[in-house]
Design an enzyme around this catalytic site. Structure first.
Site, mmCIF file in Angstrom:
data_model
loop_
_atom_site.group_PDB
_atom_site.id
_atom_site.type_symbol
_atom_site.label_atom_id
_atom_site.label_comp_id
_atom_site.label_asym_id
_atom_site.label_seq_id
_atom_site.Cartn_x
_atom_site.Cartn_y
_atom_site.Cartn_z
ATOM 1 N N TYR A 41 29.513 41.850 32.027
ATOM 2 C CA TYR A 41 28.466 42.699 32.591
ATOM 3 C C TYR A 41 29.036 43.630 33.652
ATOM 4 O O TYR A 41 30.179 43.480 34.090
ATOM 5 C CB TYR A 41 27.343 41.842 33.184
ATOM 6 C CG TYR A 41 27.689 41.203 34.516
ATOM 7 C CD1 TYR A 41 27.187 41.711 35.706
ATOM 8 C CD2 TYR A 41 28.507 40.077 34.584
ATOM 9 C CE1 TYR A 41 27.492 41.126 36.927
ATOM 10 C CE2 TYR A 41 28.819 39.485 35.792
ATOM 11 C CZ TYR A 41 28.304 40.014 36.974
ATOM 12 O OH TYR A 41 28.618 39.429 38.173
ATOM 13 N N LYS A 156 34.698 40.115 34.566
ATOM 14 C CA LYS A 156 33.320 40.127 35.074
ATOM 15 C C LYS A 156 32.416 39.505 34.006
ATOM 16 O O LYS A 156 31.658 40.182 33.308
ATOM 17 C CB LYS A 156 32.884 41.547 35.442
ATOM 18 C CG LYS A 156 31.683 41.574 36.389
ATOM 19 C CD LYS A 156 31.498 42.960 36.985
ATOM 20 C CE LYS A 156 30.263 43.029 37.878
ATOM 21 N NZ LYS A 156 30.408 42.223 39.107
ATOM 22 N N GLU A 188 37.922 35.337 47.775
ATOM 23 C CA GLU A 188 36.829 36.309 47.845
ATOM 24 C C GLU A 188 35.564 35.539 48.196
ATOM 25 O O GLU A 188 35.603 34.339 48.449
ATOM 26 C CB GLU A 188 36.662 37.043 46.509
ATOM 27 C CG GLU A 188 36.389 36.150 45.312
ATOM 28 C CD GLU A 188 36.290 36.921 44.005
ATOM 29 O OE1 GLU A 188 36.186 38.167 44.036
ATOM 30 O OE2 GLU A 188 36.300 36.276 42.940
ATOM 31 N N LEU A 212 37.707 39.167 41.519
ATOM 32 C CA LEU A 212 37.205 40.301 40.768
ATOM 33 C C LEU A 212 37.758 41.592 41.362
ATOM 34 O O LEU A 212 37.732 41.770 42.583
ATOM 35 C CB LEU A 212 35.676 40.325 40.816
ATOM 36 C CG LEU A 212 35.016 41.417 39.984
ATOM 37 C CD1 LEU A 212 35.130 41.096 38.493
ATOM 38 C CD2 LEU A 212 33.561 41.594 40.377
#
Length: 297
Positions: A41, A156, A188, A212
């Site tokens: 996505y 993702k 992260e 990411l």
């Protein structure tokens, strides 16, 4: 930047070549996205009717699809036409576009990747939900948690259960985000990228399969270079995180948000720091230029 009221809702979504009301959208229960989370996505901000770094988002979509052995089902121009039609339902408004591509349905549940099936392509837009000015002015609390996700966080993927549970744990403890630790290194946030400031220098972990590759993250680095803010990509140890002068988290929805408390202890003096204040101004200027059409989408 003021968003649209929550009463304004788009009347159409896009699903597999058709624009239709959301309540009419139907996907097979045999879709591999439903059965396996087999899909990827993107979330693309839209400021004042102008898409935010569309090329970068579509490039990341290509990379995610390639990583799960899929081809992009649409050309760049086709994607843009779909997105422009959907955001046109809320003219001039700040919006958040969600697009999802799953592998589709072969009619049976089997772990093996089938050949020759049509992917499921879904796109919707909704009024933007960005941090309110008070949050940006005062900052948020964060906690650290063990990064127990899989080893391809650079994809993702729609399989976000681990992230959901980590973020929920943070919320349960009264924090706005969880900063994840793996092998002694901060990677992260549960739904964001990570920056710290030490001795006036901005630091963020380098891209790897542990995090990411954030579009907002990359823009922050670009803006830092443009405006003379010292910055570098470097692994951030848990000790560096604990002693940081400033901590920020970034994403399409968080934009650039300061963290003022970590694990119950103040970050710096417990207020957003001076480097954050400079970056927030740079980021705001970028958004204004995008809205005005003075930089490309």
């Amino acid at each position: 930047m003021a968003g649209v009221t929550m009463q304004a809702r788009p009347a159409e979504i896009y699903l597999n070549g058709r624009f239709l009301p959301p309540e009419e959208g139907q996907v097979s229960v045999m879709d591999r996205g439903f059965l396996f989370g087999d899909g990827v996505y993107e979330v693309i901000p839209c400021y004042g009717g102008r898409l935010f770094r569309l090329e970068e988002h579509l490039r990341r979509l290509d990379n995610s699809l390639h990583a799960i052995r899929m081809h992009n089902p649409l050309e760049r121009g086709e994607w843009q036409a779909i997105l422009e039609r959907l955001i046109g339902q809320l003219p001039g408004a700040d919006q958040s576009i969600y697009l999802q591509v799953t592998r589709g349905s072969s009619g049976q549940r089997d772990h093996a990747i089938p050949d020759g099936i049509a992917p499921t392509v879904f796109v919707m837009t909704q009024p933007a939900l960005y941090p309110d000015p008070t949050t940006l002015a005062t900052g948020i609390k964060a906690i650290t948690l063990a990064d127990n996700r899989w080893l391809r966080c650079d994809i993702k993927a729609i399989t976000l259960l681990a992230n959901v549970l980590l973020r929920s744990e943070a919320l349960d403890q009264g924090a706005g985000e969880a900063i994840l630790i793996r092998d002694g290194q901060a990677t992260e946030g549960a739904a964001s990228n990570l920056f710290i400031v030490q001795a006036g220098e901005l630091i963020t972990p380098p891209k790897s399969d542990r995090l990411l590759p954030g579009i907002t993250r990359d823009l922050v680095l670009e803006l830092a270079h443009q405006h003379g803010l010292p910055c570098r990509e470097q692994e951030i140890s848990e000790a560096m995180l604990d002693s940081a002068d400033e901590i920020w988290v970034t994403s399409s929805t968080k934009e650039v948000t300061p963290v003022v408390e970590l694990n119950g202890h103040p970050v710096g003096n417990g207020t957003p720091g001076p480097i954050y204040t400079r970056m927030a101004a740079c980021y705001g200027e970028y958004k204004a230029l995008l809205q005005a059409g003075r930089i490309p989408s």
